[in-house]
Design an enzyme around this catalytic site. Structure first.
Site, PDB file in Angstrom:
ATOM      1  N   ASP A 209       0.842  -1.202   0.000  1.00  0.00           N
ATOM      2  CA  ASP A 209       0.000   0.000   0.000  1.00  0.00           C
ATOM      3  C   ASP A 209       0.876   1.251   0.000  1.00  0.00           C
ATOM      4  O   ASP A 209       0.547   2.256  -0.626  1.00  0.00           O
ATOM      5  CB  ASP A 209      -0.923   0.004   1.226  1.00  0.00           C
ATOM      6  CG  ASP A 209      -2.105  -0.929   1.031  1.00  0.00           C
ATOM      7  OD1 ASP A 209      -2.905  -0.672   0.120  1.00  0.00           O
ATOM      8  OD2 ASP A 209      -2.214  -1.921   1.764  1.00  0.00           O
ATOM      9  N   HIS A 276       2.285 -17.216   2.658  1.00  0.00           N
ATOM     10  CA  HIS A 276       2.166 -18.617   2.240  1.00  0.00           C
ATOM     11  C   HIS A 276       2.909 -19.497   3.252  1.00  0.00           C
ATOM     12  O   HIS A 276       3.996 -19.114   3.718  1.00  0.00           O
ATOM     13  CB  HIS A 276       2.779 -18.762   0.833  1.00  0.00           C
ATOM     14  CG  HIS A 276       2.484 -20.078   0.184  1.00  0.00           C
ATOM     15  ND1 HIS A 276       3.210 -21.214   0.472  1.00  0.00           N
ATOM     16  CD2 HIS A 276       1.545 -20.439  -0.731  1.00  0.00           C
ATOM     17  CE1 HIS A 276       2.722 -22.232  -0.240  1.00  0.00           C
ATOM     18  NE2 HIS A 276       1.707 -21.781  -0.986  1.00  0.00           N
ATOM     19  N   ASP A 323      33.486  -2.499  23.129  1.00  0.00           N
ATOM     20  CA  ASP A 323      33.176  -1.494  24.152  1.00  0.00           C
ATOM     21  C   ASP A 323      31.673  -1.551  24.421  1.00  0.00           C
ATOM     22  O   ASP A 323      30.992  -2.487  23.995  1.00  0.00           O
ATOM     23  CB  ASP A 323      33.672  -0.095  23.751  1.00  0.00           C
ATOM     24  CG  ASP A 323      33.058   0.376  22.448  1.00  0.00           C
ATOM     25  OD1 ASP A 323      32.191  -0.357  21.903  1.00  0.00           O
ATOM     26  OD2 ASP A 323      33.417   1.462  21.966  1.00  0.00           O
TER      27      ASP A 323
END
Ligand code: COA
Ligand code: MG
Length: 340
Positions: A209, A276, A323
């Site tokens: 969309d 699917h 770090d």
């Protein structure tokens, strides 16, 4: 409502992470792992978010055999306009009769959007029974006002619930306008979660969309969506929400799906939409940290804490400079592993 206490959550995280990491690698791991900012709510994994059209009885009956973490019984775009009523009543029947076993899966429903004029009927039919889904999905959220509308309707519709937990809400961002307003939408969703019977839990990027809205041509590589994906992810994470990546619509191309799923997981998405059953295992694997990565992260956390005790900030671990940001990334991996 029964939420886990933070300490319980940490203990169960520790147990799960220890299981995920191989025992040979993790000396004294249980005593060294400290995860900060752990959300006290129960985490619902949604690596593969599979749509099942709510009007398609044959596909709905397959749910118990599907291995997706999250099953979305759809009322929206997977259902033809002429079948909207049939989809609603089929989903309501499934919830009422409890005839489908959702064990191990997030039982969820996608409504039609607020602007469609169909959402209220969806909510009235699907949420007025004794058994609710655990999650609802609201597509095409364009503004904070859409969420206000949804919250009020929800309050008037939901009368009873056998569940001890609040309904989780996943919202969709699928247009340029929605993307621009996403921080305000998420902020309002979090605020409304305090006073209404839902808890905002995630944001889905509705890429097709979105492409239609901005005039983009969809490609499998999805370069046209780079900015939008990154932005949705960043906003969702800023509000501590799950971020669910785009659909790979070329559903027979599993190699392409693997590449895009790993890319999404690497970017920080927590899951991906699928259409699917053949896509589920590829996606779930991509959103599950590999054992060697978990082992690496567990070792890093331990090494970090040992160096901290010796007063060393940065140090070298397996050839790389480590770090604080790397420590935080390692903790993310452990947290992801503990959740699936
Ligand atoms: N949910 C449950 N079962 C599904 C399924 C789904 N989303 N998609 C396919 N299956 C089942 C089929 O019913 C079929 O089983 P069967 O042989 O016993 O009938 C099996 O899986 C293999 O399916 P296949 O023949 O390869 O595909 P299909 O032609 O039946 O369906 C689609 C292809 C794309 C139409 C189907 O996957 C689908 O409807 N997906 C959802 C689309 C959707 O919801 N879109 C909106 C959200 S983006
Ligand atoms: Mg959509």
């Amino acid at each position: 409502m029964s939420y886990l206490k933070p300490t319980q959550t940490l203990l169960s995280l520790n147990r799960k992470v220890m299981k995920a990491a191989s025992s040979r690698s993790v000396r004294n791991f249980s005593t060294t792992l400290q995860l900060h900012n752990v959300d006290a709510r129960r985490y619902i994994p949604r690596r593969a978010v599979l749509y099942v059209p709510g009007s398609d009885e044959r596909k709905l009956k397959k749910i118990p055999s599907l291995s997706a973490d999250c099953i979305v019984m759809d009322c929206e775009d997977g259902v033809a306009l002429s079948k909207k009523e049939a989809a609603r009543s089929m989903i309501r029947r499934i919830l009422d009769s409890q005839e489908i076993d959702f064990t191990g899966k997030d039982c969820s429903v996608r409504f039609n959007s607020v602007d469609s004029g169909l959402c209220e009927d969806d909510m009235r039919e699907i949420l007025s029974g004794a058994h609710l889904p655990s999650t609802v999905h609201l597509p095409k959220v364009e503004s904070p006002q859409h969420l206000e509308w949804f919250a009020e309707k929800l309050k008037s519709v939901v009368k009873t619930s056998t569940s001890s937990e609040k309904l989780r809400l996943i919202i969709f961002t699928e247009s340029a306008t929605s993307l621009l307003d996403l921080p305000a939408i998420c902020r309002r969703g979090v605020e409304l979660s305090k006073d209404f019977p839902f808890e905002l839990d995630g944001v889905v990027f509705g890429s097709d969309d979105f492409c239609a809205d901005i005039g983009a041509t969809r490609t499998n590589e999805a370069k046209e969506l780079s900015f939008a994906r990154q932005y949705v992810l960043t906003v969702a994470k800023a509000f501590k929400l799950q971020a669910i990546d785009l659909v790979y619509i070329d559903y027979k191309d599993l190699d392409g799906l693997k590449v895009q799923s790993e890319e999404g997981a690497g970017m920080g998405f927590t899951g991906k939409q699928v259409i699917h059953p053949g896509q589920v295992s590829v996606v779930q694997a991509a959103f599950t940290p590999r054992p060697e990565k978990v082992e690496w992260a567990a070792g890093l956390v331990q090494a970090f804490e040992e160096h901290q005790k010796e007063g060393k900030g940065a140090f070298t671990y397996k050839g790389h400079m480590i770090d604080m940001p790397l420590l935080l990334q390692a903790r993310n991996i452990l947290q992801m592993a503990s959740r699936t």
